[in-house]
Enzyme design. Structure first.
Site, short mmCIF file in Angstrom:
data_model
loop_
_atom_site.label_atom_id
_atom_site.label_comp_id
_atom_site.label_asym_id
_atom_site.label_seq_id
_atom_site.Cartn_x
_atom_site.Cartn_y
_atom_site.Cartn_z
N ALA A 301 2.58 -5.07 -5.51
CA ALA A 301 1.77 -4.91 -4.30
C ALA A 301 2.43 -3.93 -3.33
O ALA A 301 3.63 -3.98 -3.10
CB ALA A 301 1.57 -6.26 -3.61
N TYR A 365 7.00 4.76 4.15
CA TYR A 365 6.81 4.43 2.73
C TYR A 365 8.09 4.70 1.94
O TYR A 365 8.53 3.88 1.13
CB TYR A 365 5.65 5.24 2.18
CG TYR A 365 5.29 4.97 0.74
CD1 TYR A 365 4.61 3.80 0.39
CD2 TYR A 365 5.62 5.87 -0.27
CE1 TYR A 365 4.27 3.55 -0.93
CE2 TYR A 365 5.28 5.63 -1.59
CZ TYR A 365 4.60 4.47 -1.92
OH TYR A 365 4.26 4.22 -3.23
#
Length: 459
Positions: A301, A365
């Protein structure tokens, strides 16, 4: 999304036009299909001594003809009496565990070079060597590190979907240890189609090879987070194909897609926001209640909230960190604290090449995905006492719904920026994860395996 360009230039007039115009010529890669032969042709084995004999024996047991260096037909296909040509080489395997000086690299690597023209499309070049250490004598360390530079450079020279990868052995690991042979089989096979220019380090002799190579996860119970679509769905289906009972996890909003994936793999669905503080306990409760055990956890995820750092706000930063790394840390803590997370358990996390080399507009990220790499390296040590492993897979450009929404020109450039000149498929990431989740990889821990076609970004 289909890569129509690769399909066009892989055959016929499209291939001829691309060659005349000097355009990129990616080919359709050989990918794994259950029951198929590992290689399409024989393997040329370069090396001597007991280690080379052990590898020859392993290849033979897998139905692969091992041709030895110096054989009359090793360097090129020859015409048989009936006019037919012998098959091209499916692989070149260099056993380099005994090198001691940089000069020792000359003979085996030049022998491999002479054989390259005989390598079949989607062929393999694989080195087996010892891991360099600060304890080595300088000449020994130079020779061992030299293998890595040579292999990575050679991988960039290969064509027609061929790949080059290496296996690094710790000092006390024999060349026929289960995880060495497991890694060799993985890298030879179509399971490693989009793995190129990479090394797997085997640190211990732990593990064992499966009775059925097509079902290496038979009897295992595996959790996959973010399983409702794209890479997560491919992971769930691949683990199930390989014999695992799969628990597919995703947020409640993805419930319909999640249920479909769970039905497809004959597993169970768990609707769960992994950022919940009790997510680890919920996962354990579900696994024990339905299956009585938990053997494999795949942390897939993840989210993106891209912005230049100058324009980044706390909400975008914190949400990415929470989903992509903080949630994994909390879940792992719950697993490691439980006596029910079995012996020889495997954790595999999805990182990214952005976490290795960085990417513009992705500071949040990249921080989270680099954090994943640090996490698995530290977790590997904590799992070692119970015979478990923790590893990461770092995808490059993979064809997903997200990449299909990229502007055409941006997408085309991203596809070609690797040695294989194409994007990977979700299946390629799933195959690497399935291998690292198997007992055949029990001697491999704390590794980061890039599935990126040897992307030009980073190492």
């Amino acid at each position: 999304m289909a890569d129509k360009y690769t399909s066009l230039v892989s055959r016929g007039w499209g291939r001829d036009v691309a060659k005349r115009l000097g355009l990129p010529q990616p080919v359709e890669l050989r990918r794994y299909r259950p029951g198929e032969a590992i290689l399409s042709g024989p393997a040329l084995l370069i090396g001597s001594g007991p280690a080379a004999e052990a590898i020859a024996s392993a290849l033979s047991s897998w139905g692969i003809e091992a041709r030895r260096e110096g054989a009359a037909d090793a360097a090129a296909p020859r015409a048989a009496d009936d006019g037919a040509r012998s098959p091209k080489l499916g692989a070149i395997v260099l056993v380099l565990d005994g090198i001691e000086r940089p000069e020792d690299l000359s003979a085996p690597l030049l022998a491999a070079g002479r054989a390259l023209r005989s390598l079949a499309p989607s062929g393999r070049v694989i080195t087996l060597s010892r891991r360099a250490s600060t304890q080595d004598e300088p000449s020994l360390g130079a020779a061992r590190q030299g293998v890595e530079g040579a292999l990575r450079s050679l991988a960039r020279e290969l064509r027609a979907g061929a790949t080059g990868n290496g296996i690094l052995l710790a000092e006390d690991v024999p060349v026929d240890a289960p995880s060495v042979l497991g890694a060799l089989r993985f890298l030879l096979s179509g399971r490693s189609a989009f793995v190129d220019g990479q090394f797997l380090t085997v640190g211990t002799s732990a593990g064992g090879l499966p009775a059925d190579p097509d079902r290496p996860l038979e009897g295992k119970v595996a959790v996959v987070t973010g399983a409702a679509r794209n890479i997560g769905a491919a992971i769930a289906k691949t683990l199930a194909r390989d014999g695992a009972k799969v628990i597919a996890v995703d947020i409640p909003a993805a419930g319909e897609s999640l249920a479909q994936v769970a039905n497809d793999v004959r597993g169970t669905a768990l609707q769960l926001d992994i950022t919940r503080r009790d997510a680890g306990e919920r996962i354990l409760e579900h696994a024990l209640g339905r299956h009585g055990r938990l053997d494999v956890v795949v942390h897939n995820a993840g989210i993106t909230r891209d912005k230049l750092l100058a324009n980044m706000d706390a909400a975008k930063w914190d949400s990415v960190i929470d989903v992509n790394i903080a949630a994994q840390l909390r879940i792992n803590e719950a697993l490691l604290a439980s006596e029910h997370f079995g012996d020889r358990a495997h954790i595999v996390s999805v990182s990214s090449t952005s976490g290795i080399a960085g990417n513009r507009g992705q500071t949040n990220y990249a921080a989270s995905k680099a954090g994943v790499i640090g996490m698995v390296r530290s977790t590997a040590a904590r799992l070692a006492a119970r015979g478990g492993t923790a590893n990461a897979v770092a995808p490059g450009f993979i064809e997903t719904e997200m990449t299909a929404r990229m502007p055409f020109a941006t997408r085309e450039v991203a596809r070609r920026l690797n040695s294989l000149q194409q994007g990977g498929r979700p299946q390629d990431v799933a195959e690497a994860i399935a291998f690292l989740a198997s007992d055949g990889a029990s001697g491999i821990s704390g590794n980061v395996l890039r599935v990126c076609g040897q992307n030009w970004m980073g190492q």
